[in-house]
Design a protein around this motif. Structure first.
Motif, PDB file in Angstrom:
ATOM      1  N   ALA A 156       0.811  -1.329  -0.039  1.00 30.90           N
ATOM      2  CA  ALA A 156       0.002   0.056   0.052  1.00 30.90           C
ATOM      3  C   ALA A 156       0.859   1.257   0.070  1.00 30.90           C
ATOM      4  CB  ALA A 156      -0.961   0.106   1.197  1.00 30.90           C
ATOM      5  N   GLN A 157       0.347   2.293  -0.753  1.00 32.37           N
ATOM      6  CA  GLN A 157       1.308   3.596  -1.004  1.00 32.37           C
ATOM      7  C   GLN A 157       0.521   4.599  -1.152  1.00 32.37           C
ATOM      8  OE1 GLN A 157       3.283   2.474  -4.739  1.00 32.37           O
ATOM      9  NE2 GLN A 157       2.371   4.574  -5.245  1.00 32.37           N
ATOM     10  N   SER A 158       1.163   5.680  -0.719  1.00 28.97           N
ATOM     11  CA  SER A 158       0.582   7.030  -0.721  1.00 28.97           C
ATOM     12  C   SER A 158       0.704   7.419  -2.400  1.00 28.97           C
ATOM     13  CB  SER A 158       1.221   8.196  -0.031  1.00 28.97           C
ATOM     14  OG  SER A 158       2.582   8.315  -0.495  1.00 28.97           O
ATOM     15  N   ASP A 160       2.282   9.555  -3.666  1.00 28.82           N
ATOM     16  CA  ASP A 160       3.801   9.821  -4.191  1.00 28.82           C
ATOM     17  C   ASP A 160       4.572   8.633  -3.584  1.00 28.82           C
ATOM     18  OD1 ASP A 160       3.136  10.386  -1.224  1.00 28.82           O
ATOM     19  OD2 ASP A 160       4.636  12.212  -1.336  1.00 28.82           O
ATOM     20  N   GLY A 161       4.239   7.571  -3.690  1.00 29.29           N
ATOM     21  CA  GLY A 161       5.030   6.404  -3.507  1.00 29.29           C
ATOM     22  C   GLY A 161       5.734   5.962  -2.196  1.00 29.29           C
ATOM     23  N   ARG A 162       4.995   6.648  -1.199  1.00 30.84           N
ATOM     24  CA  ARG A 162       5.593   6.293   0.324  1.00 30.84           C
ATOM     25  C   ARG A 162       4.633   5.236   1.048  1.00 30.84           C
ATOM     26  NH1 ARG A 162       8.585   9.187  -2.058  1.00 30.84           N
ATOM     27  NH2 ARG A 162       9.690  10.909  -1.264  1.00 30.84           N
ATOM     28  N   ALA A 163       5.449   4.309   1.535  1.00 27.85           N
ATOM     29  CA  ALA A 163       4.686   3.368   2.278  1.00 27.85           C
ATOM     30  C   ALA A 163       4.456   3.648   3.640  1.00 27.85           C
ATOM     31  CB  ALA A 163       5.697   2.030   2.341  1.00 27.85           C
ATOM     32  N   ALA A 164       4.889   4.691   4.193  1.00 28.50           N
ATOM     33  CA  ALA A 164       4.869   5.213   5.578  1.00 28.50           C
ATOM     34  C   ALA A 164       5.317   6.419   5.651  1.00 28.50           C
ATOM     35  CB  ALA A 164       5.859   4.246   6.488  1.00 28.50           C
ATOM     36  N   ALA A 165       4.938   7.110   6.812  1.00 32.38           N
ATOM     37  CA  ALA A 165       5.583   8.500   7.084  1.00 32.38           C
ATOM     38  C   ALA A 165       6.864   8.385   7.615  1.00 32.38           C
ATOM     39  CB  ALA A 165       4.656   9.210   8.325  1.00 32.38           C
ATOM     40  N   LEU A 290      11.145 -13.114  -9.318  1.00 32.35           N
ATOM     41  CA  LEU A 290      10.196 -14.251  -8.701  1.00 32.35           C
ATOM     42  C   LEU A 290       9.019 -13.911  -8.264  1.00 32.35           C
ATOM     43  CD1 LEU A 290      13.024 -15.933  -6.176  1.00 32.35           C
ATOM     44  CD2 LEU A 290      11.846 -16.789  -8.204  1.00 32.35           C
ATOM     45  N   VAL A 291       8.275 -12.783  -9.182  1.00 30.39           N
ATOM     46  CA  VAL A 291       7.245 -12.345  -8.840  1.00 30.39           C
ATOM     47  C   VAL A 291       6.259 -12.470  -9.976  1.00 30.39           C
ATOM     48  CG1 VAL A 291       5.788 -10.255  -8.307  1.00 30.39           C
ATOM     49  CG2 VAL A 291       8.060 -10.612  -7.235  1.00 30.39           C
ATOM     50  N   ASP A 292       5.099 -13.051  -9.756  1.00 26.68           N
ATOM     51  CA  ASP A 292       4.062 -13.254 -10.686  1.00 26.68           C
ATOM     52  C   ASP A 292       2.828 -12.310 -10.826  1.00 26.68           C
ATOM     53  OD1 ASP A 292       5.236 -16.101 -11.624  1.00 26.68           O
ATOM     54  OD2 ASP A 292       4.864 -16.343  -9.426  1.00 26.68           O
ATOM     55  N   GLU A 293       2.935 -11.654  -9.818  1.00 27.60           N
ATOM     56  CA  GLU A 293       1.682 -10.532  -9.610  1.00 27.60           C
ATOM     57  C   GLU A 293       1.841  -9.483  -8.672  1.00 27.60           C
ATOM     58  OE1 GLU A 293      -3.154 -11.384  -9.501  1.00 27.60           O
ATOM     59  OE2 GLU A 293      -2.166 -11.978  -7.558  1.00 27.60           O
ATOM     60  N   VAL A 294       1.617  -8.239  -9.237  1.00 24.94           N
ATOM     61  CA  VAL A 294       1.923  -7.336  -8.248  1.00 24.94           C
ATOM     62  C   VAL A 294       0.261  -6.606  -7.996  1.00 24.94           C
ATOM     63  CG1 VAL A 294       2.717  -4.881  -7.918  1.00 24.94           C
ATOM     64  CG2 VAL A 294       4.095  -6.594  -8.958  1.00 24.94           C
ATOM     65  N   LEU A 295       0.086  -6.369  -6.505  1.00 25.55           N
ATOM     66  CA  LEU A 295      -1.045  -5.471  -6.264  1.00 25.55           C
ATOM     67  C   LEU A 295      -0.591  -4.313  -5.415  1.00 25.55           C
ATOM     68  CD1 LEU A 295      -2.922  -8.467  -4.362  1.00 25.55           C
ATOM     69  CD2 LEU A 295      -3.118  -7.885  -6.764  1.00 25.55           C
ATOM     70  N   VAL A 296      -1.044  -3.154  -5.890  1.00 30.72           N
ATOM     71  CA  VAL A 296      -0.622  -1.964  -5.392  1.00 30.72           C
ATOM     72  C   VAL A 296      -1.795  -1.311  -4.859  1.00 30.72           C
ATOM     73  CG1 VAL A 296       0.661   0.394  -5.428  1.00 30.72           C
ATOM     74  CG2 VAL A 296       1.543  -1.913  -6.975  1.00 30.72           C
ATOM     75  N   TYR A 297      -1.999  -1.043  -3.579  1.00 27.73           N
ATOM     76  CA  TYR A 297      -3.260  -0.158  -3.177  1.00 27.73           C
ATOM     77  C   TYR A 297      -2.655   1.291  -3.077  1.00 27.73           C
ATOM     78  CZ  TYR A 297      -5.245  -4.817  -2.343  1.00 27.73           C
ATOM     79  OH  TYR A 297      -5.697  -6.053  -2.411  1.00 27.73           O
ATOM     80  N   VAL A 298      -3.310   1.967  -3.944  1.00 30.02           N
ATOM     81  CA  VAL A 298      -2.956   3.526  -3.891  1.00 30.02           C
ATOM     82  C   VAL A 298      -3.858   4.432  -3.229  1.00 30.02           C
ATOM     83  CG1 VAL A 298      -2.153   5.484  -5.553  1.00 30.02           C
ATOM     84  CG2 VAL A 298      -1.783   3.080  -5.788  1.00 30.02           C
ATOM     85  N   ALA A 299      -3.365   5.036  -2.282  1.00 30.09           N
ATOM     86  CA  ALA A 299      -4.456   5.992  -1.596  1.00 30.09           C
ATOM     87  C   ALA A 299      -4.126   7.163  -1.956  1.00 30.09           C
ATOM     88  CB  ALA A 299      -3.891   5.862   0.029  1.00 30.09           C
ATOM     89  N   ALA A 314       7.987   3.216  -0.824  1.00 29.95           N
ATOM     90  CA  ALA A 314       7.232   1.636  -1.177  1.00 29.95           C
ATOM     91  C   ALA A 314       7.999   0.413  -1.594  1.00 29.95           C
ATOM     92  CB  ALA A 314       6.076   1.706  -2.065  1.00 29.95           C
ATOM     93  N   LEU A 315       9.287   0.922  -2.313  1.00 33.47           N
ATOM     94  CA  LEU A 315      10.142  -0.264  -2.805  1.00 33.47           C
ATOM     95  C   LEU A 315      11.660   0.193  -2.519  1.00 33.47           C
ATOM     96  CD1 LEU A 315       8.695  -1.440  -5.972  1.00 33.47           C
ATOM     97  CD2 LEU A 315       8.620  -2.657  -3.915  1.00 33.47           C
ATOM     98  N   ARG A 316      12.589  -0.638  -2.222  1.00 33.25           N
ATOM     99  CA  ARG A 316      13.955  -0.104  -2.250  1.00 33.25           C
ATOM    100  C   ARG A 316      14.575  -0.685  -3.354  1.00 33.25           C
ATOM    101  NH1 ARG A 316      14.108   1.805   2.756  1.00 33.25           N
ATOM    102  NH2 ARG A 316      12.964   0.897   4.387  1.00 33.25           N
ATOM    103  N   TYR A 317      15.658  -0.746  -3.566  1.00 34.25           N
ATOM    104  CA  TYR A 317      16.758  -1.185  -4.757  1.00 34.25           C
ATOM    105  C   TYR A 317      16.461  -2.279  -5.471  1.00 34.25           C
ATOM    106  CZ  TYR A 317      20.854  -2.075  -7.703  1.00 34.25           C
ATOM    107  OH  TYR A 317      21.715  -1.966  -8.679  1.00 34.25           O
ATOM    108  N   LEU A 318      16.029  -2.216  -6.784  1.00 34.90           N
ATOM    109  CA  LEU A 318      15.536  -3.253  -7.749  1.00 34.90           C
ATOM    110  C   LEU A 318      16.536  -3.674  -8.703  1.00 34.90           C
ATOM    111  CD1 LEU A 318      11.840  -2.136  -8.519  1.00 34.90           C
ATOM    112  CD2 LEU A 318      12.683  -3.667  -6.577  1.00 34.90           C
ATOM    113  N   GLY A 319      17.855  -3.186  -8.515  1.00 35.00           N
ATOM    114  CA  GLY A 319      18.836  -3.388  -9.736  1.00 35.00           C
ATOM    115  C   GLY A 319      18.370  -2.384 -10.973  1.00 35.00           C
ATOM    116  N   VAL A 320      17.975  -1.547 -10.803  1.00 35.65           N
ATOM    117  CA  VAL A 320      17.785  -0.567 -11.723  1.00 35.65           C
ATOM    118  C   VAL A 320      18.669   0.812 -11.624  1.00 35.65           C
ATOM    119  CG1 VAL A 320      16.107   0.941 -13.061  1.00 35.65           C
ATOM    120  CG2 VAL A 320      15.097  -1.222 -12.110  1.00 35.65           C
ATOM    121  N   ASP A 321      19.754   0.768 -12.459  1.00 39.79           N
ATOM    122  CA  ASP A 321      20.704   1.822 -12.184  1.00 39.79           C
ATOM    123  C   ASP A 321      20.482   2.689 -13.639  1.00 39.79           C
ATOM    124  OD1 ASP A 321      21.837   0.808  -9.844  1.00 39.79           O
ATOM    125  OD2 ASP A 321      22.905  -0.608 -11.166  1.00 39.79           O
ATOM    126  N   THR A 322      19.827   2.231 -14.471  1.00 34.88           N
ATOM    127  CA  THR A 322      19.776   3.235 -15.599  1.00 34.88           C
ATOM    128  C   THR A 322      18.095   3.016 -16.232  1.00 34.88           C
ATOM    129  OG1 THR A 322      20.469   3.713 -17.968  1.00 34.88           O
ATOM    130  CG2 THR A 322      20.656   1.509 -17.202  1.00 34.88           C
TER     131      THR A 322
END
Length: 353
Positions: A156-158, A160-165, A290-299, A314-322
């Motif tokens: 769940a995220q705001s 602007d992509g935040r999972a918590a305050a 290793l993910v087959d489905e993503v559920l994102v609850y956006v408030a 909401a997420l940390r490093y994903l190996g996306v450098d470019t």
């Protein structure tokens, strides 16, 4: 082509299959019909090591009573010796003359029963109510295809992509309708995974609950990843199923142990895994593909960053450098849930999540 009596028997066989447990082995039901189309016996598989559905049905008949019968089975009769003998041979020995099944067995060691029966002169017809059978065995079929449990990652995220305050508090970003949807999906999973960070911050029970607070009949196995201890008074300790606590070692690094965890869960009969986070755990599964489905609850709320850059993404490093290595998703649906939105997405066609 299946007769009216055979179609009715297949529907009943599917209902029988649902009585069996979901686990390492598939849920299978069987009905034996006389040449006149009357029900002679029925059976279903009750779990690993027990009689398969066809044998269960045959066991209720006297010797010779199944001769000339038609066997209606939700899954192609097996053709291998595991904890039990081949069902194809059991049907042949009983004198069954026709076999109608819904879907072929994708498990290579067990497959081939239909071919063996045909070679012995038995009339065989497959594909009867196949869609209904695939729906029933969706999780098990996914395990056969993926060689691991199906994985859904949820967060769940705001807006602007935040999972918590900034101080780490996150209850509640989303509203009651979104939380109700989460609990319904938990009940459909066999295991629910969180990290110790989320456990210590939110003290979740990790149960699947109805809006009135009562527990769903089906409950996922609670899995906690992280080296920190689970407090004795943690809510998860009251879960109806025992907690599976693993160190989570390397989940934040280049070699996440998510694959070994999924292998362990598969051996326990888990077909569907529901990863609830937090950001470190969710990112590890995504990073490992290793993910087959993503559920994102956006408030519809904004949290921004805290002072001194204390962000809670909401997420940390994903190996996306470019930008060229961004992980694209195919959006399957966007559903309003009260004031919130649920975005359901799957790995993009090119295989990148």
């Amino acid at each position: 082509m299946a007769t009216t009596a055979e179609l009715e028997a297949m529907r009943h066989a599917l209902s029988l299959a649902r009585r069996g447990p979901r686990g390492v082995n598939p849920q299978v039901g069987a009905v034996l019909l006389s040449p006149a189309g009357d029900v002679l016996a029925e059976g279903w598989h009750r779990g690993a090591g027990t009689a398969h559905a066809e044998v269960d049905a045959l066991s209720k008949l006297a010797e010779g009573e199944a001769r000339g019968a038609t066997a209606i089975v939700t899954l192609e009769p097996c053709n291998h010796i595991g904890r039990t003998g081949p069902c194809a041979v059991a049907l042949l020995d009983a004198g069954v003359e026709r076999v109608v099944y819904a879907i072929a067995d994708p498990n290579v060691p067990a497959a081939g029963g239909a071919e063996r029966l045909r070679a012995a002169g038995v009339e065989v017809e497959g594909g009867v109510l196949a869609d209904d059978a695939r729906t029933l065995l969706d999780g098990w079929l996914a395990v056969q295809r993926l060689r691991r449990p199906h994985v859904t990652v949820k967060w769940a995220q705001s807006l602007d992509g935040r999972a918590a305050a900034a101080d780490g508090t996150s209850r509640w970003i989303t509203g009651p309708a979104a939380r109700e949807d989460v609990h319904r999906r938990r009940a459909q999973a066999d295991a629910i995974v969180v990290g110790t960070g989320t456990l210590l911050a939110d003290d979740p029970a990790l149960t699947a609950r109805r809006p009135d607070g009562s527990l769903y009949d089906a409950q996922p196995i609670p899995v906690v990843l992280g080296a920190r201890a689970i407090p004795d008074d943690a809510a998860v300790r009251q879960h109806p199923k025992s907690v599976l606590h693993r160190s989570g070692e390397n989940l934040g690094g280049e070699s996440p142990n998510a694959p070994s965890l999924l292998e362990e869960l598969r051996e326990l009969g888990v077909q569907r895994v529901f990863v609830e986070g937090g950001p470190t755990i969710a990112s590890a599964f995504l990073r490992a593909d290793l993910v087959d489905e993503v559920l994102v609850y956006v408030a519809p709320t904004l949290l921004g960053s805290g002072t001194e850059g204390r962000d809670r993404p909401a997420l940390r490093y994903l190996g996306v450098d470019t930008i060229a290595s961004q992980r694209r998703l195919d959006v399957a649906s966007v559903t309003p849930l009260g004031p919130d939105l649920l975005v359901v997405a799957h790995p993009a066609a090119e295989g990148v999540v």
